[in-house]
Design an enzyme around this catalytic site. Structure first.
Site, PDB file in Angstrom:
ATOM      1  N   CYS A 163     -36.335  -8.662 -57.751  1.00 39.25           N
ATOM      2  CA  CYS A 163     -36.057  -8.603 -59.191  1.00 39.25           C
ATOM      3  C   CYS A 163     -37.279  -8.848 -60.062  1.00 39.25           C
ATOM      4  CB  CYS A 163     -34.972  -9.621 -59.526  1.00 39.25           C
ATOM      5  SG  CYS A 163     -33.675  -9.634 -58.295  1.00 39.25           S
ATOM      6  N   HIS A 296     -34.709 -14.548 -67.764  1.00 34.67           N
ATOM      7  CA  HIS A 296     -34.224 -13.720 -66.650  1.00 34.67           C
ATOM      8  C   HIS A 296     -32.698 -13.652 -66.764  1.00 34.67           C
ATOM      9  CE1 HIS A 296     -34.366 -11.657 -62.890  1.00 34.67           C
ATOM     10  NE2 HIS A 296     -33.771 -12.610 -62.205  1.00 34.67           N
ATOM     11  N   HIS A 331     -28.411  -5.969 -64.681  1.00 38.79           N
ATOM     12  CA  HIS A 331     -29.638  -6.396 -64.017  1.00 38.79           C
ATOM     13  C   HIS A 331     -30.225  -5.163 -63.326  1.00 38.79           C
ATOM     14  CE1 HIS A 331     -32.739  -8.401 -62.069  1.00 38.79           C
ATOM     15  NE2 HIS A 331     -32.108  -9.294 -61.348  1.00 38.79           N
TER      16      HIS A 331
END
Lengths: 404, 85, 339
Positions: A163, A296, A331
């Site tokens: 990520c 995040h 995401h």
């Protein structure tokens, strides 16, 4: 003194827009891109929300600026669409006009297409044009197809750190400029939704059946998204000589590893704390100067505790305004760092703080809450953008207003 | 119940590839996580998969999972409670 | 340095280890006993390339004698193929329900890096490059930049595996020779394709030489899809008259012309090819670099690995030119010198 690194072009495609203007429009309107998948072949189509780009792969070809052809995965097409915009935005008609490197990020390459063909590919009795997709599984495929189409022939690389991949791509590009290896770099990432990744995160039991709720007490997980984003980085001397239009400065960055657990962050957010602290130190700015943090904020149980604790540890009583834009875009894994870097630039350019959608109840572990309504006319000078990944890979970027 | 626990131990060893552990090494009431067998959060997800694949019991909530997966005893009791009498 | 490869490179003396060969067109790693390196409780979940990668990294740290962990940078073209294949299959077999997360987690390309960091309690910089024949080379570039930026040392490496299934997949697009080929005679069997391989190689890099250093990297260039002329110019610009050349030649007639360009640029300089030892894979370049490092430090060539080499090999050599490319796309040249 190493060169300063400026951002001179941006391009993106996400569930909330096919370009930067489209994204800004829906951010302002507070329209989420979350919904249910039209294109992934999965039993969770109507169960697990995703933020999907609103085009079938065939209709992405015009956005990518190429005729419909076998062998081009959705990952590549999304990447090309964002790349075209970034170059155009930076006024680059020919990437060969100056030595330009390309640092891409991808988590699963062309899995979006190969997973549909995999059982044919391994079956000796099956033959056909699907064989053209064999080499699209790896992460270099999308990078090289984008590079070959737009004409990058200098340095190319692909980074995969889950990520945090595209945050690391931006960092790597900035470092190459500072070392004087190349004057101009295009960095970012591309990610297409796949059944593979959806089932992967679902097997970790951290996908929310509702629209994700970052930093909310009731959150139960993330929603995946797809998209691509690229930023054109230029060294100061090149940007000045080239008379480039400077959008913002990439003034600080840091990558640390947490060495805590293969997939979970530490409860006190050691890695996040260190990454933000060091990135800010590099930028030369103080804690008080940070106007906004694009966190995040995946809405998994662990991330938000860890990241929230890190914010409280670093900023004490004075945690800056912060929000997660994942409820807009989902995401987007390898693309997330670059997408959120662009959102940080938009915040600076337009004086906006984007709301953290779907928040209603503060987490019991924290004393802080995210911004929940759109704030306009707010002076934004320095933004921290966080990207944290599997394997404890943490990256923070500091993006600053350009003031000469 | 004893039969179930024995089988469960064998299944746990196989699923988690606990090569140096024998079923008789696992105490019914010993903690599976932390000290005891030294399992971690990924193992707990794998044990939930074991319950789903072998016993067709789906545990949705990870918090509930933690209670069920305390020991072989608690797992066996849970399995029994879910099976038709 | 440390290497797990199809040859006996992990332990013992490489200058006397017999050459391993095959006619199956696939060279597999000789796997060591992992237990001295990885605790049993960690080992049980790990698939092959994770064990190979982590163990090589740990052995490399031992070899360097450095006790404070620093940045970790790696390259891998394919990551854990076993885990990727397993997860794809389990998704189909269990119809997307009741899936173990382990293969998904381990299929992530940076999982080996995460494991090294975890085992070493290393919180420094950590990055993974995944770009075919530029995977390891970008890790090397990143590491050299880190040293420039002030890091005292880096752990830099590469890992790759080949599975039966992936061997078959790549055979469908002509990666391998169609006829079974004796690996010892690889360079005389000119036909399309080559033989497959795998391996893990790690290096400790520092900015300052010591008496333990294997070699110094004094030149480094990557070229993406160059024309023959561009390659020729780059090679000539890169160095003059090295004592020895280590080349990635692999018997693949489709891309042999690049190596012919190398021959033309450096006529009369002895060449040692290494792909008959490790096979072809995305990060085979790391094995070639390891071999060069071994030879420069020992001032010796493992003659038993090069029985076909009739050329006069120098007794002493101070500089090595390393040139490799991956299926004609990613070209790499490195200059290595004796410390």
């Amino acid at each position: 003194m190493a060169e300063r690194v400026f951002i001179t072009g941006i391009g993106m495609i996400t569930a909330i827009g096919d370009n930067v203007a489209g994204n800004l429009h829906h951010l302002r309107l507070q329209h989420s891109g979350l919904g249910y998948s039209q294109y992934i072949d999965t039993i969770y189509k109507d169960v697990l929300p995703v933020a999907e780009v609103k085009h079938a792969s065939e209709s992405l070809f015009p956005l990518a600026g190429i005729p419909v052809k076998e062998g081009y995965t959705r990952t590549t097409l999304l990447g090309l669409a964002a790349m075209r915009e970034a170059l155009q935005h930076a006024g680059i008609t020919d990437v060969q006009s100056a030595p330009t490197g390309f640092i891409n990020a991808s988590t699963v390459g062309g899995m979006c297409d190969t997973e549909k063909l995999y059982f044919d590919i391994i079956n000796p009795e099956k033959n056909g044009s699907f064989l053209q997709y064999i080499d699209t599984l790896d992460c270099a495929d999308c990078t090289q197809r984008v590079a070959d189409i737009v004409g990058f022939s200098e340095h190319i690389a692909t980074i995969s750190t889950a990520c945090s991949s595209s945050a690391n791509a931006l960092m790597f590009g900035a470092r190459m400029i500072k070392q004087g290896l190349l004057p101009r770099m295009v960095c970012g990432g591309t990610e297409a939704l796949t059944r593979f990744t959806l089932n992967g995160f679902n097997s970790l039991k951290n996908v929310d059946k509702q629209f994700c709720r970052p930093f909310d007490q009731q959150r139960t997980g993330l929603n995946l998204g797809e998209g691509a984003a690229y930023l054109v980085l230029e060294g100061e001397s090149f940007a000045r000589a080239n008379n480039s239009r400077i959008l913002a400065e990439l003034s600080g960055y840091c990558n640390t590893n947490e060495a805590f657990h293969p997939t979970s962050p530490s409860p006190d957010g050691d890695g996040a704390y260190e990454a933000m602290k060091m990135a800010l130190a590099m930028s030369g700015h103080s804690l008080e100067e940070v106007s906004y943090i694009n966190v995040h904020g995946t809405a998994t149980l662990n991330n938000d505790v860890s990241e929230g604790k890190a914010l409280e540890r670093l900023f004490g009583e004075n945690v800056p305004l912060f929000s997660s834009t994942k409820p807009f875009t989902g995401h987007t894994l390898a693309a997330a760092g670059a997408i959120e870097a662009i959102y940080s630039i938009l915040a600076i350019q337009h004086g906006l703080i984007f709301p953290n959608l779907n928040f209603s109840e503060r987490m019991e572990e924290l004393n802080i809450s995210p911004v929940t309504t759109l704030m306009e006319g707010y002076p934004v000078n320095h933004v921290i953008s966080n990207s944290f990944g599997f394997g404890g890979n943490n990256a923070s970027l500091v993006i600053s207003k350009y003031e000469g | 119940m004893e039969e179930l626990k024995k089988k469960l131990k064998e299944q746990i060893i196989e699923a988690l590839n606990l090569q140096d552990t024998k079923p008789e090494d696992i105490d019914d009431n010993a903690a599976l996580f932390g000290e005891g067998l030294g399992l971690d959060s990924i193992d707990s997800l794998e044990l939930m998969v074991l319950l789903e694949r072998q016993y067709h019991i789906k545990v949705e909530d990870p918090r509930e999972g933690r209670k069920i997966l305390q020991s072989v005893q608690s797992m066996a009791e849970f399995i029994q409670s879910k099976q038709p009498a | 340095m440390a290497a797990i490869s199809p040859q006996s490179t992990f332990e013992g003396d490489i200058f006397s280890a017999p050459m391993v060969h095959t006619d199956s067109n696939l060279l597999s790693c000789i796997e060591p006993d992992y237990k001295p390196f990885i605790p049993g409780n960690s080992l049980r979940r790990m698939t092959r390339v994770l064990k190979i990668g982590l163990t090589t990294a740990l052995k490399c740290i031992q070899d360097s004698g450095i006790t404070t962990p620093g940045p970790i940078v790696t390259g891998t073209g394919k990551g854990s193929l076993q885990d990727t294949e397993k997860f794809i299959k389990e998704i189909a077999e269990y119809k997307e329900t009741a899936l173990n997360p382990t293969p998904f987690i381990q299929s992530t390309y940076n999982s080996v890096n995460g494991l090294i960091a975890l085992q070493q309690k290393c919180t420094a910089y950590n990055n993974t490059f995944v770009h075919r024949g530029f995977s390891f080379e970008n890790a090397l570039l990143d590491s050299m930049m880190l040293l420039q930026e002030g890091a005292s040392h880096t752990l830099t490496g590469a890992f790759e595996e080949i599975t039966k299934e992936h061997f078959y997949i790549k055979s469908r697009i002509g990666f391998w020779k169609e006829q079974p080929t004796d690996s010892r005679a690889l360079y005389t069997h000119f036909s399309p394709g080559t033989i497959a391989g795998e391996g893990a190689t790690f290096f400790t890099l520092t900015g300052t030489p010591s008496s333990d250093s294997y070699a110094a990297i004094t030149g480094f260039k990557m070229l993406y899809k160059p024309t023959a002329e561009k390659l020729s110019v780059a090679l000539k610009d890169f160095t003059t008259a090295p004592d020895l050349i280590i080349s990635g030649r692999n018997g693949d007639s489709t891309y042999e012309h690049y190596y012919e360009t190398l021959d033309q640029c450096f006529q009369g300089i002895p060449q040692l090819p290494f792909k008959h030892l490790c096979g072809e894979y995305d990060t085979a370049g790391a094995f070639g670099l390891w071999l060069a490092g071994q030879m420069l430090k020992a001032q010796q060539i493992p003659q038993q690995w090069f029985p076909f080499s009739t050329e006069h090999l120098p007794a002493n050599f101070n500089s090595i030119l390393f040139y490799n490319h991956f299926y004609g796309e990613q070209h790499v040249m490195l200059k290595l010198e004796r410390v």
